[in-house]
Design a protein around this motif. Structure first.
Motif, PDB file in Angstrom:
ATOM      1  N   LEU A   1      50.348  48.494   9.161  1.00 49.22           N
ATOM      2  CA  LEU A   1      51.501  47.378  10.189  1.00 49.22           C
ATOM      3  C   LEU A   1      51.367  45.925   8.969  1.00 49.22           C
ATOM      4  O   LEU A   1      50.942  44.976   8.914  1.00 49.22           O
ATOM      5  CB  LEU A   1      50.855  46.584  11.147  1.00 49.22           C
ATOM      6  CG  LEU A   1      50.737  47.521  12.246  1.00 49.22           C
ATOM      7  CD1 LEU A   1      50.298  46.800  13.751  1.00 49.22           C
ATOM      8  CD2 LEU A   1      51.694  48.407  13.018  1.00 49.22           C
TER       9      LEU A   1
ATOM     10  N   LEU B   1      53.601  43.405   8.376  1.00 48.18           N
ATOM     11  CA  LEU B   1      54.041  42.622   8.859  1.00 48.18           C
ATOM     12  C   LEU B   1      52.726  41.528   9.796  1.00 48.18           C
ATOM     13  O   LEU B   1      53.032  40.654   9.443  1.00 48.18           O
ATOM     14  CB  LEU B   1      55.034  43.024  10.166  1.00 48.18           C
ATOM     15  CG  LEU B   1      56.763  43.222   9.308  1.00 48.18           C
ATOM     16  CD1 LEU B   1      57.555  43.450  10.906  1.00 48.18           C
ATOM     17  CD2 LEU B   1      56.759  42.149   8.563  1.00 48.18           C
ATOM     18  N   ALA B   2      51.969  42.407  10.817  1.00 51.73           N
ATOM     19  CA  ALA B   2      51.083  41.528  11.358  1.00 51.73           C
ATOM     20  C   ALA B   2      49.824  41.181   9.967  1.00 51.73           C
ATOM     21  O   ALA B   2      49.526  40.085   9.606  1.00 51.73           O
ATOM     22  CB  ALA B   2      50.688  42.689  12.476  1.00 51.73           C
TER      23      ALA B   2
ATOM     24  N   TRP C   1      51.244  38.228   8.552  1.00 52.76           N
ATOM     25  CA  TRP C   1      50.955  37.133   9.111  1.00 52.76           C
ATOM     26  C   TRP C   1      49.382  36.131   9.252  1.00 52.76           C
ATOM     27  O   TRP C   1      48.680  35.328   9.372  1.00 52.76           O
ATOM     28  CB  TRP C   1      51.695  37.207  10.806  1.00 52.76           C
ATOM     29  CG  TRP C   1      51.219  35.773  11.459  1.00 52.76           C
ATOM     30  CD1 TRP C   1      52.442  35.365  12.166  1.00 52.76           C
ATOM     31  CD2 TRP C   1      50.511  34.863  12.266  1.00 52.76           C
ATOM     32  NE1 TRP C   1      51.929  34.382  12.467  1.00 52.76           N
ATOM     33  CE2 TRP C   1      50.844  34.138  12.838  1.00 52.76           C
ATOM     34  CE3 TRP C   1      49.068  36.199  12.673  1.00 52.76           C
ATOM     35  CZ2 TRP C   1      49.691  33.648  13.663  1.00 52.76           C
ATOM     36  CZ3 TRP C   1      48.399  35.116  13.095  1.00 52.76           C
ATOM     37  CH2 TRP C   1      48.291  33.905  13.645  1.00 52.76           C
TER      38      TRP C   1
ATOM     39  N   GLN D   1      52.244  34.111  18.410  1.00 56.51           N
ATOM     40  CA  GLN D   1      52.663  34.698  17.184  1.00 56.51           C
ATOM     41  C   GLN D   1      52.108  35.687  17.436  1.00 56.51           C
ATOM     42  O   GLN D   1      53.213  37.116  16.829  1.00 56.51           O
ATOM     43  CB  GLN D   1      52.604  34.066  16.486  1.00 56.51           C
ATOM     44  CG  GLN D   1      53.586  32.359  16.514  1.00 56.51           C
ATOM     45  CD  GLN D   1      52.947  31.504  15.498  1.00 56.51           C
ATOM     46  OE1 GLN D   1      52.194  31.735  14.707  1.00 56.51           O
ATOM     47  NE2 GLN D   1      53.423  29.966  16.332  1.00 56.51           N
ATOM     48  N   ILE D   2      51.054  35.980  16.957  1.00 52.85           N
ATOM     49  CA  ILE D   2      50.634  37.448  16.577  1.00 52.85           C
ATOM     50  C   ILE D   2      50.057  38.438  17.304  1.00 52.85           C
ATOM     51  O   ILE D   2      50.625  39.839  17.250  1.00 52.85           O
ATOM     52  CB  ILE D   2      48.769  37.580  15.946  1.00 52.85           C
ATOM     53  CG1 ILE D   2      48.118  38.293  15.439  1.00 52.85           C
ATOM     54  CG2 ILE D   2      47.957  37.851  17.015  1.00 52.85           C
ATOM     55  CD1 ILE D   2      49.448  39.586  14.387  1.00 52.85           C
TER      56      ILE D   2
ATOM     57  N   GLU E   1      52.914  39.095  19.684  1.00 52.48           N
ATOM     58  CA  GLU E   1      53.713  39.394  19.583  1.00 52.48           C
ATOM     59  C   GLU E   1      54.603  40.596  18.130  1.00 52.48           C
ATOM     60  O   GLU E   1      55.569  41.431  18.380  1.00 52.48           O
ATOM     61  CB  GLU E   1      55.417  37.789  18.978  1.00 52.48           C
ATOM     62  CG  GLU E   1      55.346  37.110  20.100  1.00 52.48           C
ATOM     63  CD  GLU E   1      56.141  36.152  19.985  1.00 52.48           C
ATOM     64  OE1 GLU E   1      56.897  35.494  18.996  1.00 52.48           O
ATOM     65  OE2 GLU E   1      56.891  35.206  20.256  1.00 52.48           O
ATOM     66  N   ARG E   2      53.734  40.499  17.351  1.00 50.26           N
ATOM     67  CA  ARG E   2      54.297  41.488  16.336  1.00 50.26           C
ATOM     68  C   ARG E   2      53.107  42.360  16.535  1.00 50.26           C
ATOM     69  O   ARG E   2      53.559  43.964  15.713  1.00 50.26           O
ATOM     70  CB  ARG E   2      53.124  40.777  15.189  1.00 50.26           C
ATOM     71  CG  ARG E   2      54.272  39.841  14.357  1.00 50.26           C
ATOM     72  CD  ARG E   2      53.513  39.060  13.373  1.00 50.26           C
ATOM     73  NE  ARG E   2      54.594  37.985  12.596  1.00 50.26           N
ATOM     74  CZ  ARG E   2      54.856  37.129  13.377  1.00 50.26           C
ATOM     75  NH1 ARG E   2      54.949  36.566  14.127  1.00 50.26           N
ATOM     76  NH2 ARG E   2      55.974  35.960  12.806  1.00 50.26           N
TER      77      ARG E   2
ATOM     78  N   ASN F   1      54.377  44.933  23.033  1.00 54.62           N
ATOM     79  CA  ASN F   1      55.363  44.196  23.802  1.00 54.62           C
ATOM     80  C   ASN F   1      55.235  44.810  25.200  1.00 54.62           C
ATOM     81  O   ASN F   1      55.634  45.989  25.478  1.00 54.62           O
ATOM     82  CB  ASN F   1      56.919  45.018  22.881  1.00 54.62           C
ATOM     83  CG  ASN F   1      58.729  44.181  23.581  1.00 54.62           C
ATOM     84  OD1 ASN F   1      58.666  43.802  23.959  1.00 54.62           O
ATOM     85  ND2 ASN F   1      59.502  44.479  22.925  1.00 54.62           N
TER      86      ASN F   1
ATOM     87  N   GLN G   1      59.772  47.348  15.692  1.00 53.43           N
ATOM     88  CA  GLN G   1      58.900  47.289  15.348  1.00 53.43           C
ATOM     89  C   GLN G   1      57.451  46.878  15.782  1.00 53.43           C
ATOM     90  O   GLN G   1      56.384  47.356  15.013  1.00 53.43           O
ATOM     91  CB  GLN G   1      58.968  46.280  14.544  1.00 53.43           C
ATOM     92  CG  GLN G   1      60.879  46.346  13.215  1.00 53.43           C
ATOM     93  CD  GLN G   1      60.732  45.739  11.821  1.00 53.43           C
ATOM     94  OE1 GLN G   1      60.438  44.534  11.939  1.00 53.43           O
ATOM     95  NE2 GLN G   1      61.272  45.624  10.842  1.00 53.43           N
ATOM     96  N   THR G   2      57.539  46.643  17.146  1.00 56.42           N
ATOM     97  CA  THR G   2      56.210  46.496  17.488  1.00 56.42           C
ATOM     98  C   THR G   2      55.295  48.040  17.984  1.00 56.42           C
ATOM     99  O   THR G   2      55.790  49.020  18.415  1.00 56.42           O
ATOM    100  CB  THR G   2      56.041  45.682  18.848  1.00 56.42           C
ATOM    101  OG1 THR G   2      57.393  44.675  18.621  1.00 56.42           O
ATOM    102  CG2 THR G   2      55.259  45.302  19.703  1.00 56.42           C
TER     103      THR G   2
END
Length: 554
Positions: free
Chosen positions: A73, A75-76, A79, A119-120, A122-123, A126, A453-454
């Motif tokens: 992941l 994106l995670a 972040w 915030q994390i 949401e990544r 869902n 993407q989650t």
């Protein structure tokens, strides 16, 4: 993906430690057993609102911890790195809540504010709730689902960036525009004042010099007379002057120092004094020679001095401060002139930014139009399989250049449906019944989640009101989704549970005055018994077990 969830003293849970795998995980249990309690606990860990009532009665605090594998992941990972909480392989979220209602959040062991937990979260996860289909009636949510399905994130970001840029420029332009009249009046005043000060052109320190010279000229006659008398007393008077008297003293003491050498230093000092007196007399003579009475010069000084005083009174400052005021007013006038130039430049920039925004929004709209047709086709196909064989579904997308600009573009999206032959398509709210809406909503959730993407998707009893062959279709949809994503589904349908790659059972145990919810992963025979219970009720027979085996085999 979610690897492990640990829950302690949450609601009626004393302690749970659950391990999760890839694919579809079905969560089943009797009504009231607390099938959604693990989802609620995970929600707390993801930053949802907390209440003191969530703490198990009699406990000081509750604690929920969720471990996620984020090795795939980016994106995670990005972040976490940006927030200095990075771990390349896993992310551990933890939340504690005291019986008094005080909450604390942690990411990878470090305390963080609740906003970062959200915030994390949401990544990573869902959640689709059992009432999510009601949001379908809102145009904003319909647009959100379409964008999620389309996956055109770069186009969306271009629109957002163009919107932000033109918003900043427009705000600056509006602020300058709103003060234009005041600036014009101020500029006209400054132009007059600066021109007046330019013409007078008083330099720094000039006023003090003028004032001193004016005073000297005003007293020139007295200075000439008095300095002449002083020169006479110093040496020009033949009868009596200081220089002759001092020389007489030096001569007398000079003769006496032969009798007493102690007078020698005194004589030396008097010699020096005599020399200094001569120098002073010469300087005073030169000073007097340069003194003159000049009426014309005096008049000029008088006029200059009066002009400075008049200007100082007008501007309410000391005359000596006029040069500094002159510089300040000139700088302010330049700033106002620059503001007018900036306003003219901004008008052109705003128009250009608006054109760029429209171009980006139009590209996004074209993408929505294209993907909207594809989504409508897929939704219609799935909905027809969900016991609505005559359903027709379409998306109407209207691009409105006159609409208020926003970061989401200029599109209005409306989902249209017809569920009976001969019935014209109309907005969802006007046509679809509750059951029809739930099926359409489920189809949209599953289809749009394919592009999600989650990594972890949770469906909390989204199959309410569905049964029979329709339930089997729902189960296949969720399993297909589970082939790509990790899917957790709370369900009461055996057709859905049987499609799970793994199955968890929730039970409630009551002892005296204590109630506790338990959750366990089922093995082969345990799973057959649970499916048999879902198929036949509380009484499990060989027939229901056979049906359960057949269901698993399919």
């Amino acid at each position: 993906m979610l690897v492990q969830l640990t829950v302690s003293n949450f609601a009626i849970v004393r302690f749970l430690e659950l391990d999760f795998v890839k694919g579809l995980t079905a969560i089943t249990g009797e009504t009231g057993a607390g099938k959604s309690i693990a989802i609620d606990a995970l929600g707390l860990c993801l930053g949802e609102r907390s209440e003191a009532a969530m703490v198990r009665p009699g406990a000081d605090k509750c604690e929920v911890a969720a471990c996620f594998d984020i090795s795939a992941l980016p994106l995670a990972q990005a972040w976490l790195k940006d927030n200095e909480l990075d771990d390349d392989q896993q992310c551990i979220l933890r939340r504690t809540l005291t019986a008094e209602g005080r909450s604390r959040a942690f990411i990878n062991g470090q305390p963080v504010p609740l906003t970062q937990l959200k915030q994390i979260g949401e990544r990573l996860v869902n959640v689709h709730g059992q009432h999510a289909h009601h949001a379908l009636l809102k145009p904003d949510h319909q647009l959100l689902l379409l964008d999620q399905y389309a996956g055109h994130h770069s186009l969306q970001e271009q629109v957002r960036q163009a919107w932000r840029e033109q918003k900043i420029l427009r705000q600056e332009w509006q602020e300058l525009q709103s003060t234009e009249e005041q600036r014009d009046a101020r500029r006209q005043l400054l132009e007059y004042q600066v021109q007046e000060l330019d013409q007078f052109a008083l330099e720094d320190g000039e006023y003090e010099n003028i004032e001193a010279e004016h005073h000297r000229q005003a007293n020139a006659a007295n200075l000439i007379a008095e300095s002449g008398q002083c020169l006479s007393m110093l040496g020009e008077n033949d009868e009596l002057n200081v220089s002759d008297m001092l020389r007489q003293v030096v001569d007398r003491l000079g003769r006496l120092q032969g009798d007493d050498p102690a007078l020698e230093p005194i004589v030396s000092v008097l010699h020096d004094a005599s020399a200094l007196l001569d120098d002073a007399s010469h300087e005073l003579s030169r000073y007097q020679q340069h003194l003159e009475i000049d009426p014309q010069q005096f008049a000029l000084l008088e006029a200059r001095l009066s002009g400075a005083i008049d200007l100082s009174r007008k501007h309410k400052v000391a005359p000596s401060a006029l040069p500094q005021l002159h510089q300040q007013l000139a700088e302010e006038l330049k700033t106002l002139t620059d503001s007018d130039d900036r306003l003219t430049s901004l008008e052109a920039q705003v128009c250009k930014a608006q054109e760029h925004y429209l171009a980006c929004a139009r590209k996004l709209s074209q993408s929505r139009e294209r993907h909207g047709k594809a989504l409508a086709k897929e939704v219609q196909k799935v909905v027809r399989e969900l016991a609505l064989p005559h359903a027709q579904f379409s998306l109407e997308i209207h691009f409105d250049e006159q609409a208020p600009v926003s970061g989401g573009g200029l599109d209005k999206v409306q989902m249209l449906v017809s569920t009976n032959p001969g019935q014209p398509q109309a907005p969802l709210a006007k046509v679809a019944s509750g059951g029809e809406l739930s099926r359409i909503g489920l189809a949209l959730q599953v289809l749009t989640s394919k592009q999600e993407q989650t990594p972890t998707l949770i469906f909390d009893e989204v199959d309410v009101g569905i049964s029979g062959p329709t339930a089997a279709v729902v189960g296949k949809l969720l399993r297909t989704l589970g082939d790509k994503n990790q899917v957790l589904c709370v369900t009461h349908l055996p057709q859905v549970a049987g499609q799970g790659h793994q199955q968890l059972r929730v039970t409630k145990k009551t002892q005296k005055d204590s109630t506790e919810t338990l959750m366990e992963a089922l093995n082969g025979e345990q799973r057959i018994d649970e499916l048999a219970r879902l198929l036949g009720g509380d009484v499990i027979t060989e027939a229901t077990r056979a049906n359960a085996r057949e269901l698993l085999a399919r």
